[in-house]
Design an enzyme around this catalytic site. Sequence first.
Site, PDB file in Angstrom:
ATOM      1  N   HIS A  58       0.864  -1.186   0.000  1.00 13.29           N
ATOM      2  CA  HIS A  58       0.000   0.000   0.000  1.00 13.29           C
ATOM      3  C   HIS A  58       0.897   1.231   0.000  1.00 13.29           C
ATOM      4  CE1 HIS A  58      -3.652   2.361   0.769  1.00 13.29           C
ATOM      5  NE2 HIS A  58      -2.856   3.122   1.500  1.00 13.29           N
ATOM      6  N   CYS A  59       0.778   2.036  -1.054  1.00 15.91           N
ATOM      7  CA  CYS A  59       1.633   3.217  -1.214  1.00 15.91           C
ATOM      8  C   CYS A  59       0.841   4.459  -0.820  1.00 15.91           C
ATOM      9  CB  CYS A  59       2.120   3.324  -2.653  1.00 15.91           C
ATOM     10  SG  CYS A  59       3.200   4.740  -2.948  1.00 15.91           S
TER      11      CYS A  59
END
Length: 343
Positions: free
Chosen positions: A180-181
């Site tokens: 998850h960025c």
Amino acid sequence: MDSSSSSNQEQYVTEVAENYETTCWGCGLRVLLPSCASAFKCGWCGAITDHNKKKRDQKCIKWRVVRDRCFVSVVLVFIFFVIFGGVWAIYPVVFSVSFLCGIFHSIVTAILSIATLFFFSFAAFRCAGTPTNILWGSYPTVGKGDLENYTYCLYCSKPKSPRAHHCRSCRKCILDMDHHCPFIGNCVGAANHRSFIAFLISAVLSTIYVSIMSAYVGLRTWPPLKYSFGRINGVSSSELAWRIMNEILVAFLRSALLLSSRGLILAYLFIASVSLQIGLSVLLWQQLSYIYQGKTYLSHLSSQADNEEEKKDCQNLVRFFGLQYYVTRFLPNFRVTRKRHIK
């Protein structure tokens, strides 16, 4: 005789574990398990049930959403600032050198800007990829092995495939999740992983271009440096080198005070582009190395725990970017014609 024989006999005491009956969440069939078994795999549908798993607290989800939106807003503002600030600071000098040179750099800037914004939008605002819906819950509808190695997601309340991972920030299961960025406010998964890599490539190329152009224009517009070395007779070589370096630094800082607003923008663009270039290049190299190994970041962490062997192959890169068809579609024709010539 009886007492001696009875004393010599060994007595064995065994404990019989009590079995308990439970149902498989995947097909609904009843299973008889020992009391010590908390996790089991259904012999019919292949679904895995783990009673030890518990639903974690989700109090920080709203703060994660706010954080992701703030990061995305900052990234977009920075991209537009680099584009418009660079055009305002660089292109008057570039067009003054040559009109054709200015047109060429304008085309390059437009291509890099559009590519970066396009791939960023696809990576940030496109769904990262969710697993396909599958029938589950009742024996007649679930065939043998239909839920092989599937687990039950406590958050989504539905089956989770072995290739999926639940993201609590996105509040859904992501297929082939890499990570998850927060900078794109989204997960990197099966549907947008290619767009994320393309964004990194275009961003690295853009920062290289911005650093080169800002350095070139900055050298042409930088105020002249004024030196005052003083007496250098009878000075040792080490002291002379130190004095020269010190004087160059002082002259550079003295001239920086005379910079215009355009010069300050150029200095900021150069420093920011070089620093981003280093960070994005490291991230891009890490991503490509995982793809080369046929893994994602999460699978890399799990394989370290399981000590799995890595299958490194350049075909993983070809399959990831969808180039396998374009690379090999001409090979059969070539081989056929070659055989005909041999005959």
